[in-house]
Design a protein around this motif. Structure first.
Motif, PDB file in Angstrom:
ATOM      1  N   CYS A 152       0.750  -1.231   0.092  1.00  0.00           N
ATOM      2  CA  CYS A 152      -0.214  -0.001  -0.019  1.00  0.00           C
ATOM      3  C   CYS A 152       0.802   1.291   0.126  1.00  0.00           C
ATOM      4  O   CYS A 152       0.202   2.217   0.129  1.00  0.00           O
ATOM      5  CB  CYS A 152      -0.806   0.082   1.037  1.00  0.00           C
ATOM      6  SG  CYS A 152      -2.101  -1.424   1.165  1.00  0.00           S
ATOM      7  N   SER A 153       2.032   1.250  -0.079  1.00  0.00           N
ATOM      8  CA  SER A 153       3.072   2.317   0.043  1.00  0.00           C
ATOM      9  C   SER A 153       2.698   3.383  -1.193  1.00  0.00           C
ATOM     10  O   SER A 153       2.998   4.842  -0.748  1.00  0.00           O
ATOM     11  CB  SER A 153       4.560   2.065  -0.320  1.00  0.00           C
ATOM     12  OG  SER A 153       4.810   1.098  -1.465  1.00  0.00           O
ATOM     13  N   ALA A 154       2.319   2.952  -2.291  1.00  0.00           N
ATOM     14  CA  ALA A 154       2.116   4.112  -3.355  1.00  0.00           C
ATOM     15  C   ALA A 154       0.499   4.193  -3.484  1.00  0.00           C
ATOM     16  O   ALA A 154       0.244   4.875  -4.450  1.00  0.00           O
ATOM     17  CB  ALA A 154       2.596   3.155  -4.464  1.00  0.00           C
ATOM     18  N   SER A 155      -0.274   3.769  -2.551  1.00  0.00           N
ATOM     19  CA  SER A 155      -1.954   3.807  -2.626  1.00  0.00           C
ATOM     20  C   SER A 155      -2.167   5.223  -2.485  1.00  0.00           C
ATOM     21  O   SER A 155      -1.350   5.841  -1.558  1.00  0.00           O
ATOM     22  CB  SER A 155      -2.522   3.106  -1.795  1.00  0.00           C
ATOM     23  OG  SER A 155      -3.779   3.105  -1.714  1.00  0.00           O
ATOM     24  N   SER A 156      -3.061   5.895  -3.297  1.00  0.00           N
ATOM     25  CA  SER A 156      -3.769   7.091  -2.892  1.00  0.00           C
ATOM     26  C   SER A 156      -4.317   7.245  -1.500  1.00  0.00           C
ATOM     27  O   SER A 156      -4.845   8.448  -1.061  1.00  0.00           O
ATOM     28  CB  SER A 156      -4.544   7.745  -4.036  1.00  0.00           C
ATOM     29  OG  SER A 156      -5.783   6.660  -4.100  1.00  0.00           O
ATOM     30  N   LYS A 197      -3.912   5.051   1.677  1.00  0.00           N
ATOM     31  CA  LYS A 197      -3.008   3.894   2.403  1.00  0.00           C
ATOM     32  C   LYS A 197      -3.833   3.378   3.473  1.00  0.00           C
ATOM     33  O   LYS A 197      -3.713   2.222   3.509  1.00  0.00           O
ATOM     34  CB  LYS A 197      -1.835   4.505   3.305  1.00  0.00           C
ATOM     35  CG  LYS A 197      -0.712   4.989   1.740  1.00  0.00           C
ATOM     36  CD  LYS A 197       0.496   5.480   2.742  1.00  0.00           C
ATOM     37  CE  LYS A 197       1.527   5.815   1.501  1.00  0.00           C
ATOM     38  NZ  LYS A 197       1.187   6.981   0.342  1.00  0.00           N
ATOM     39  N   ALA A 198      -4.686   4.040   4.326  1.00  0.00           N
ATOM     40  CA  ALA A 198      -5.436   3.589   5.278  1.00  0.00           C
ATOM     41  C   ALA A 198      -6.333   2.492   4.626  1.00  0.00           C
ATOM     42  O   ALA A 198      -6.559   1.384   5.417  1.00  0.00           O
ATOM     43  CB  ALA A 198      -6.215   4.586   6.022  1.00  0.00           C
ATOM     44  N   GLU A 199      -7.099   2.764   3.645  1.00  0.00           N
ATOM     45  CA  GLU A 199      -8.172   2.132   3.170  1.00  0.00           C
ATOM     46  C   GLU A 199      -7.311   0.605   2.723  1.00  0.00           C
ATOM     47  O   GLU A 199      -7.859  -0.342   2.772  1.00  0.00           O
ATOM     48  CB  GLU A 199      -8.868   2.522   2.160  1.00  0.00           C
ATOM     49  CG  GLU A 199     -10.220   3.452   2.604  1.00  0.00           C
ATOM     50  CD  GLU A 199     -10.784   4.136   1.567  1.00  0.00           C
ATOM     51  OE1 GLU A 199     -10.684   3.785   0.432  1.00  0.00           O
ATOM     52  OE2 GLU A 199     -11.694   4.888   2.064  1.00  0.00           O
ATOM     53  N   CYS A 200      -6.459   1.047   1.742  1.00  0.00           N
ATOM     54  CA  CYS A 200      -5.621   0.062   1.257  1.00  0.00           C
ATOM     55  C   CYS A 200      -4.972  -1.111   2.359  1.00  0.00           C
ATOM     56  O   CYS A 200      -5.360  -2.332   2.074  1.00  0.00           O
ATOM     57  CB  CYS A 200      -4.339   0.553   0.467  1.00  0.00           C
ATOM     58  SG  CYS A 200      -3.416  -0.674  -0.385  1.00  0.00           S
ATOM     59  N   LYS A 201      -4.639  -0.594   3.409  1.00  0.00           N
ATOM     60  CA  LYS A 201      -3.936  -1.465   4.294  1.00  0.00           C
ATOM     61  C   LYS A 201      -5.114  -2.278   5.164  1.00  0.00           C
ATOM     62  O   LYS A 201      -5.114  -3.395   5.431  1.00  0.00           O
ATOM     63  CB  LYS A 201      -3.178  -0.699   5.585  1.00  0.00           C
ATOM     64  CG  LYS A 201      -2.532  -1.496   6.710  1.00  0.00           C
ATOM     65  CD  LYS A 201      -1.468  -0.749   7.433  1.00  0.00           C
ATOM     66  CE  LYS A 201      -0.771  -1.748   8.173  1.00  0.00           C
ATOM     67  NZ  LYS A 201       0.099  -1.040   9.174  1.00  0.00           N
ATOM     68  N   ALA A 202      -6.426  -1.536   5.190  1.00  0.00           N
ATOM     69  CA  ALA A 202      -7.516  -2.199   5.947  1.00  0.00           C
ATOM     70  C   ALA A 202      -8.064  -3.446   4.933  1.00  0.00           C
ATOM     71  O   ALA A 202      -8.143  -4.553   5.453  1.00  0.00           O
ATOM     72  CB  ALA A 202      -8.510  -1.242   6.167  1.00  0.00           C
ATOM     73  N   SER A 203      -7.893  -3.203   3.727  1.00  0.00           N
ATOM     74  CA  SER A 203      -8.381  -4.166   2.715  1.00  0.00           C
ATOM     75  C   SER A 203      -7.152  -5.375   2.513  1.00  0.00           C
ATOM     76  O   SER A 203      -7.587  -6.468   2.502  1.00  0.00           O
ATOM     77  CB  SER A 203      -8.437  -3.502   1.177  1.00  0.00           C
ATOM     78  OG  SER A 203      -9.498  -2.434   1.180  1.00  0.00           O
ATOM     79  N   CYS A 204      -5.994  -4.970   2.617  1.00  0.00           N
ATOM     80  CA  CYS A 204      -5.087  -6.182   2.714  1.00  0.00           C
ATOM     81  C   CYS A 204      -5.246  -6.983   3.943  1.00  0.00           C
ATOM     82  O   CYS A 204      -5.027  -7.988   3.837  1.00  0.00           O
ATOM     83  CB  CYS A 204      -3.801  -5.292   2.621  1.00  0.00           C
ATOM     84  SG  CYS A 204      -2.028  -6.350   2.434  1.00  0.00           S
ATOM     85  N   GLU A 205      -5.270  -6.300   4.935  1.00  0.00           N
ATOM     86  CA  GLU A 205      -5.265  -6.997   6.152  1.00  0.00           C
ATOM     87  C   GLU A 205      -6.499  -7.939   6.258  1.00  0.00           C
ATOM     88  O   GLU A 205      -6.423  -8.946   6.813  1.00  0.00           O
ATOM     89  CB  GLU A 205      -5.159  -6.185   7.310  1.00  0.00           C
ATOM     90  CG  GLU A 205      -3.835  -5.510   7.699  1.00  0.00           C
ATOM     91  CD  GLU A 205      -3.825  -4.390   8.910  1.00  0.00           C
ATOM     92  OE1 GLU A 205      -4.936  -4.066   9.292  1.00  0.00           O
ATOM     93  OE2 GLU A 205      -2.792  -4.241   9.391  1.00  0.00           O
ATOM     94  N   ALA A 206      -7.675  -7.420   5.891  1.00  0.00           N
ATOM     95  CA  ALA A 206      -8.672  -8.096   5.934  1.00  0.00           C
ATOM     96  C   ALA A 206      -8.610  -9.322   4.794  1.00  0.00           C
ATOM     97  O   ALA A 206      -9.203 -10.514   5.195  1.00  0.00           O
ATOM     98  CB  ALA A 206     -10.021  -7.212   5.506  1.00  0.00           C
ATOM     99  N   THR A 207      -8.080  -9.047   3.688  1.00  0.00           N
ATOM    100  CA  THR A 207      -7.877 -10.418   2.777  1.00  0.00           C
ATOM    101  C   THR A 207      -7.078 -11.377   3.327  1.00  0.00           C
ATOM    102  O   THR A 207      -7.247 -12.600   3.304  1.00  0.00           O
ATOM    103  CB  THR A 207      -7.207  -9.626   1.467  1.00  0.00           C
ATOM    104  OG1 THR A 207      -8.097  -8.727   0.769  1.00  0.00           O
ATOM    105  CG2 THR A 207      -7.056 -10.778   0.712  1.00  0.00           C
ATOM    106  N   CYS A 208      -5.938 -10.914   4.099  1.00  0.00           N
ATOM    107  CA  CYS A 208      -5.119 -11.877   4.761  1.00  0.00           C
ATOM    108  C   CYS A 208      -6.053 -12.759   5.879  1.00  0.00           C
ATOM    109  O   CYS A 208      -5.639 -13.884   5.785  1.00  0.00           O
ATOM    110  CB  CYS A 208      -3.973 -11.218   5.460  1.00  0.00           C
ATOM    111  SG  CYS A 208      -2.801 -10.596   4.496  1.00  0.00           S
ATOM    112  N   GLY A 209      -6.566 -11.782   6.533  1.00  0.00           N
ATOM    113  CA  GLY A 209      -7.551 -12.423   7.746  1.00  0.00           C
ATOM    114  C   GLY A 209      -8.504 -13.519   7.370  1.00  0.00           C
ATOM    115  O   GLY A 209      -8.452 -14.534   7.351  1.00  0.00           O
ATOM    116  N   GLY A 210      -9.151 -13.113   6.274  1.00  0.00           N
ATOM    117  CA  GLY A 210     -10.133 -14.142   5.642  1.00  0.00           C
ATOM    118  C   GLY A 210      -9.685 -15.315   4.937  1.00  0.00           C
ATOM    119  O   GLY A 210     -10.211 -16.435   5.294  1.00  0.00           O
TER     120      GLY A 210
END
Length: 289
Positions: free
Chosen positions: A121-125, A127-140
């Motif tokens: 998410c370093s290049a995301s416009s 970052k907070a939403e991107c990281k939340a999506s990333c963590e939720a994807t990992c968790g699921g």
């Protein structure tokens, strides 16, 4: 200022406890599948202005990410790469063999997968939403793969499940982030509304590390899942009749009750829940907010 009643007791005076078995870390379905870190600080905030103020677009990001991960699953179906699973299993095997009894498939999986979220998410416009999506994807993905492994499974089986979950999630993160971005605005409005509704009920709303937890009217079950699965410290605060049942505590009048869930000692020993108020001493104190 607000009053806080603290439950005080000698364990020897308690006539009974209920022991609930603690399985391997599993999906927090009772909490809307939200991503919550181990040892998280969670609180049931009493209904009122303070509670309403916590219901913001930022505080519902994790809840939305959990919902949107499931929504985007059908579009994001990439498989785990052999390179990822191979290196992951080598590292995982070393960790597991040190103490197989304490090895947690899902938590190890999420730690391995989540470590990539900052870079992803370093290049995301946003970052907070991107990281939340990333963590939720990992968790699921991690919960889905690890749920099929019993606590008695050996390290090879646990690590295979853990690494397959982690690497499958990593292969789908870009797809999930892009897909979820299209629905965040709509989701935030809906979930923020649900948070505000919770803040109007007697129980109040549940937050973990500042993120609203959508427990879907199953507050006691959600609190139990947080404690049993993640050893999270849950502080309850609500007005109403004096009682403590299923992890949800209430007290007469405007004062609240701090109901700390008793942490389990090990993943196999179970979670101990205090179910009775009889025989307990109540010590009142004031706390500056």
């Amino acid at each position: 200022m607000r009053h806080q009643l603290v439950l005080s007791t000698l364990l020897s005076a308690i006539g009974f406890w209920v022991v609930q078995p603690v399985a391997e870390a599993q999906s927090l379905e009772a909490c809307g599948d939200i991503h919550v870190e181990a040892q998280a600080e969670c609180e049931v905030v009493a209904p009122g202005v303070e509670c309403d103020a916590l219901c913001t677009p930022i505080s519902v990001q994790a809840a939305c990410a959990a919902q949107l991960t499931a929504r985007c699953d059908g579009q994001c179906t990439a498989s785990a790469s052999a390179q990822c699973t191979g290196s992951c299993q080598a590292d995982c095997g070393v960790k597991c063999t040190v103490d197989p009894g304490k090895f947690d498939c899902s938590l190890e999986c999420q730690a391995h997968c989540g470590a990539s979220c900052d870079a992803e998410c370093s290049a995301s416009s946003n970052k907070a939403e991107c990281k939340a999506s990333c963590e939720a994807t990992c968790g699921g993905s991690c919960d889905g793969k690890c749920d099929v492994q019993p606590p008695s499974a050996d390290c090879n089986a646990k690590c295979e499940a853990s690494c397959t979950g982690s690497c499958t999630a990593q292969a789908n993160i870009d797809c999930q982030v892009d897909c979820q971005a299209d629905f965040y605005a709509e989701c935030k409005v809906d979930v923020q509304g649900g948070c505000e509704v919770d803040c109007e009920t007697m129980e109040g709303a549940l937050f973990c590390e500042g993120q609203y937890v959508d427990h879907e009217d199953n507050l006691a079950m959600c609190v139990a899942a947080l404690e049993a699965t993640l050893n999270a410290n849950v502080e309850g605060y609500a007005s109403g009749s004096s009682s403590c049942e299923g992890g949800t505590c209430k007290a007469d009048g405007e004062a609240g009750v701090s109901c700390s869930v008793v942490p389990h000692q090990t993943a196999s020993s179970g979670a101990l829940w205090l179910l009775a108020l009889s025989g307990l001493g109540l010590v009142a104190r004031r706390r500056q907010r």
